[in-house]
Design a protein around this motif. Structure first.
Motif: not given
Length: 143
Positions: A2-4, A102, A104-105, A121
């Motif tokens: 995932s990217t924030l 970035e 990995d949840p 998130a």
């Protein structure tokens, strides 16, 4: 992964913000959960972190792209995390600090606990936003 991405505009020149990002020992002052941070050799840092009631220690590799005013980082131990800070001059006295994370949840949940899915998130987004606001306050106050 995932990217924030989050950003904040600060009232200091890009050079001042750049120098502040490289003072690893000040990270506990603006990164929530970081209890201690220290430089370990060229382009490496060690962080002692507590999040979700769990303590973790991990090392990071830092890569500077000074010509682009971007600092990239990646964990080399602990949970698989990476990201960057990019500085974009707005004018001579103002800079936009853009953070990209970035993760990995599943790895974050395993390492630190906490919510999963959208709730995770949202929690990470709030944390990064809060950290950027803390950074802004510290840098603008000259600390």
């Amino acid at each position: 992964m995932s990217t924030l991405e989050e950003h904040v505009d600060i009232g200091v020149p890009a050079d001042v913000a750049w120098d502040s990002l490289h003072r690893v020992e000040t990270y506990p002052q603006f990164l929530r959960g970081v209890r201690e941070a220290r430089t370990e050799g060229a382009n490496r840092a060690h962080l002692d972190v507590e999040a979700g009631g769990r303590a973790q220690e991990f090392d990071t590799q830092i890569t500077d792209r000074a010509d682009q005013r971007t600092m990239e980082w990646k964990t080399t131990s602990g949970p698989d995390l990476s990201g960057s800070f990019s500085l974009l001059p707005i004018d001579q006295q103002h800079t936009r600090v853009q953070a990209r994370v970035e993760y990995d949840p599943g790895a974050v949940r395993e390492a630190f606990g906490g919510p999963k899915g959208f709730a995770q998130a949202t929690a990470i987004e709030r944390l990064v936003r809060s950290d950027l606001e803390q950074f802004k306050g510290l840098v603008e106050q000259g600390r």
